[in-house]
Design an enzyme around this catalytic site. Structure first.
Site, mmCIF file in Angstrom:
data_model
loop_
_atom_site.group_PDB
_atom_site.id
_atom_site.type_symbol
_atom_site.label_atom_id
_atom_site.label_comp_id
_atom_site.label_asym_id
_atom_site.label_seq_id
_atom_site.Cartn_x
_atom_site.Cartn_y
_atom_site.Cartn_z
ATOM 1 N N ASP A 104 18.936 -7.532 -36.336
ATOM 2 C CA ASP A 104 19.092 -6.389 -35.437
ATOM 3 C C ASP A 104 19.706 -6.805 -34.106
ATOM 4 O OD1 ASP A 104 16.799 -7.839 -34.819
ATOM 5 O OD2 ASP A 104 15.551 -6.101 -34.406
ATOM 6 N N ASP A 107 19.396 -11.975 -28.724
ATOM 7 C CA ASP A 107 19.037 -11.848 -27.309
ATOM 8 C C ASP A 107 19.242 -13.219 -26.670
ATOM 9 O OD1 ASP A 107 17.470 -11.558 -24.877
ATOM 10 O OD2 ASP A 107 16.663 -9.723 -25.719
ATOM 11 N N PHE A 156 15.886 -4.425 -21.983
ATOM 12 C CA PHE A 156 15.059 -4.374 -23.191
ATOM 13 C C PHE A 156 15.315 -3.060 -23.916
ATOM 14 C CE2 PHE A 156 11.269 -4.282 -25.843
ATOM 15 C CZ PHE A 156 11.258 -5.594 -26.282
#
Ligand SMILES: O=P(O)(O)OC[C@H]1O[C@H](OP(=O)(O)OP(=O)(O)O)[C@H](O)[C@@H]1O
Ligand SMILES: [Mg+2]
Length: 184
Positions: A104, A107, A156
């Site tokens: 997904d 980061d 986020f």
């Protein structure tokens, strides 16, 4: 469903469901071209990759196998601990296999760089990465990503598989979480 259904938990929709759908069409077509005539194993990283795996794999025309690993470096917070743990290993032997890891988000890059090394060490003939989202400003370890959906700001995000404390994974879009949700 849109951001307003989530009350004041989300500040905005960053990538909507149509944008995701169109981008996955392009990525699937590219994967079909790149792996034509080969026997591809898709490795999804639980739990975040469940939604993108379901949508991306159904857009592929090539025959593929699908397996899952669960690794975790986040716990229930919003920052990576940097320590990657295997919570569930593959059922498939990846030796001599062409592997495409489906994720997904990249980061810090810590999870995927660790996972790519791990699968290469097991003798996979190739290990590449497809990730729906990438945060270029958050990267701590450079990871080569063959297929990336969207580069996003260093905020986020939740939805489309991504959680905060196990919530919001079911949202059909990617949105930014209001700071009050995680600073309370
Ligand atoms: O690039 P990084 O900083 O390593 O972050 C990316 C990873 O973190 C999230 O997973 P998490 O460990 O939260 O587990 P989950 O998929 O079950 O939500 C996400 O799904 C990626 O796997
Ligand atoms: Mg997560």
């Amino acid at each position: 469903m849109d951001a307003s259904d989530m009350g004041e938990d989300l500040t905005k929709v960053l990538v909507d469901a149509d944008q995701i759908d169109r981008r996955l069409d392009q990525i699937a077509a590219q994967i079909d071209r790149d792996y034509a005539g080969r026997d591809l194993l898709l490795v999804g990283v639980l739990k975040g990759a469940v939604v993108v795996m379901a949508d991306l794999s159904r857009k592929l025309h090539s025959p593929v196998e699908i397996d899952w690993m669960a690794v975790s470096s986040y716990g229930s917070g919003t920052k990576s601990s940097g320590v990657v743990r295997i919570l569930k290993d593959l059922d498939t032997d990846v030796h001599d296999r062409d592997v495409l890891i489906v994720e997904d988000i990249i980061d810090s890059g810590l999870t995927l760089s660790w996972l790519k090394d791990n699968l290469e060490t097991r003798g996979a003939s190739s290990v590449r990465i497809a990730a729906l989202l990438r945060k270029p400003d958050a990267v701590k370890v450079e990871v080569e990503v063959a297929y990336v959906g969207f580069d996003i700001p260093n905020e986020f995000v939740v939805g489309y598989g991504l959680d905060y404390d196990e919530r919001y994974r079911h949202l059909p879009f990617v949105g930014t979480l209001a700071p009050h949700v995680y600073s309370d």
